[in-house]
Design a protein around this motif. Structure first.
Motif: not given
Length: 418
Positions: A53-59
């Motif tokens: 999740c830390m690699l993704l754009p967004g919250p």
């Protein structure tokens, strides 16, 4: 233990109501409830999901909630968890935006949330200690965590660069010998229907608003849909650009109003990026087309939240099956473990930033060369907030008080003082 769906829904509703303190506080809350209290996810599974999740754009915190829900009950679990994570903040921010437009006096509400912030800081510190103790067992990982903290705190290096460097280090430091073969690896074709469905759901309202062509709705939808795919590294990485475009280019609100919206978003449950909802409300209220201004505000704010958060479901539902199968690959697992260490350094930086803004009302900056340090103004120290934070920390760490009583007690004290 696999929980029933009803219990999962109740738990993520609780997480949504307690999701204060930005990403550090929200990740800490989920870790405490899902890993420590409920034991639905083990440490490795939780951190594996967090790394992705830390690699993704967004919250990232909302994406982590969606991923955790998906692990428990697949798509319906992910939908429930992701929606419930945002819903309380959405309702509160909608009410506060309407109240702000109508009255501009939010003293009591601000007092309530001001009391919450020191207690949230205690929750964040407790989570940092727990995650660090369990996730930084190897000297190499402790070194990665320290270097990541220094890189972002002292030098302000971009978050994606830090994570990428940590991943490359982990990948290169592990041999491929003895790694488990990946079986039944899903191809892109399997994810294509998911990608098409969620892309259509995401962009259809924007297309309708642009086709209608009245009011601020088309511009609002298009602008925030673009923002949803470039917010790498959390909300702070893009808020300056949002503020500049919303104020100077579109004229949706004034600079003081933008600061007020940011203050509300920082003290309400849900992701900080909900400040976009505040911006959308004011834009729709002031340019509603043929609609009533209040209806225009609600519609524009709802459209903003839709285009901001729907992509998270796209990333998780399309990517999670692939990421889960990576757990059997030694090199990829090592890369994600190194990313865990880097993420700990980043969370530590967020925690320190949060602590400074809880303890002081004015935090400037001091810089020399490439080094840039936050510099609090001692004259703006908040002794009550510091005392509340210290008391909450002692209660959580020493006396093992529950998180809900600590947060509630701190909030009540803050409201009474204001």
């Amino acid at each position: 233990m696999q929980p029933g769906f009803a219990e999962t829904v109740r738990t993520f509703a609780k997480i949504g109501l307690l999701s204060f303190g930005g990403p550090a506080g929200q990740i800490a809350t989920m870790h405490r409830i899902l890993v420590d209290e409920k034991k639905w996810l083990d440490e490795e599974r939780f951190l594996h999901a967090l790394n992705f999740c830390m690699l993704l754009p967004g919250p990232e915190a909302q994406q982590l909630a969606t991923y955790a829900g998906w692990l428990l009950h697949r798509v319906k679990g992910g939908l429930a968890a992701g929606i419930l994570f945002v819903a309380p903040g959405f309702v509160v921010m909608m009410a506060l935006a309407a109240f702000y437009v109508g009255f501009r006096d939010l003293t009591v509400v601000q007092g309530l949330f001001a009391g919450l912030k020191p207690a949230v800081l205690a929750v964040v510190v407790e989570a940092c200690l727990r995650i660090g103790k369990r996730g930084l067992k190897r000297p190499g990982h402790r070194a990665v965590a320290l270097l990541s903290f220094v890189a972002i705190f002292l030098f302000g290096l971009p978050f994606p660069l830090i994570v990428a460097a940590a991943g490359l280090y982990g990948f290169a430091s592990t041999t491929a010998e003895g790694q488990q073969a990946l079986v039944d690896r899903p191809g892109v074709g399997r994810s294509l229907p998911t990608i098409l469905l969620w892309s259509a759901l995401w962009l259809a309202p924007v297309g309708l608003a642009l086709a209608w062509g009245q009011g601020a709705f088309g511009a609002v939808g298009l602008f925030f849909a673009k923002m949803a795919v470039v917010t790498f590294g959390g909300a702070y990485s893009v808020l300056a650009y949002v503020a500049q475009q919303a104020v100077e280019v579109h004229g949706w609100l004034t600079p003081p109003e933008m600061l007020d919206g940011l203050g509300l978003a920082e003290t309400t449950p849900g992701p900080l990026i909900l400040v976009n909802q505040f911006v959308g409300f004011l834009a729709g209220f002031r340019d509603p087309g043929p609609l009533n201004p209040w209806a225009g505000g609600v519609l524009a704010a709802s459209l903003t939240v839709w285009v901001t958060f729907v992509p998270s479901f796209l990333w998780i539902f399309a990517g999670a099956p692939h990421v889960e199968r990576m757990r059997g690959n030694a090199r990829l697992a090592a890369a994600l473990s190194a990313i865990t260490a880097a993420v700990f350094g980043v969370i530590l930086n967020l925690s320190l930033w949060f602590a400074l803004h809880v303890a002081f009302t004015k935090v400037g900056a001091w810089g020399v060369g490439p080094i840039n340090l936050p510099l609090p103004d001692p004259a703006t120290a908040q002794p009550v907030a510091i005392a509340l934070g210290a008391a909450a920390m002692v209660g959580l760490l020493r006396f093992k008080w529950g998180m809900v009583p600590v947060l509630a007690g701190s909030a009540v004290i803050g409201a009474l003082l204001y």
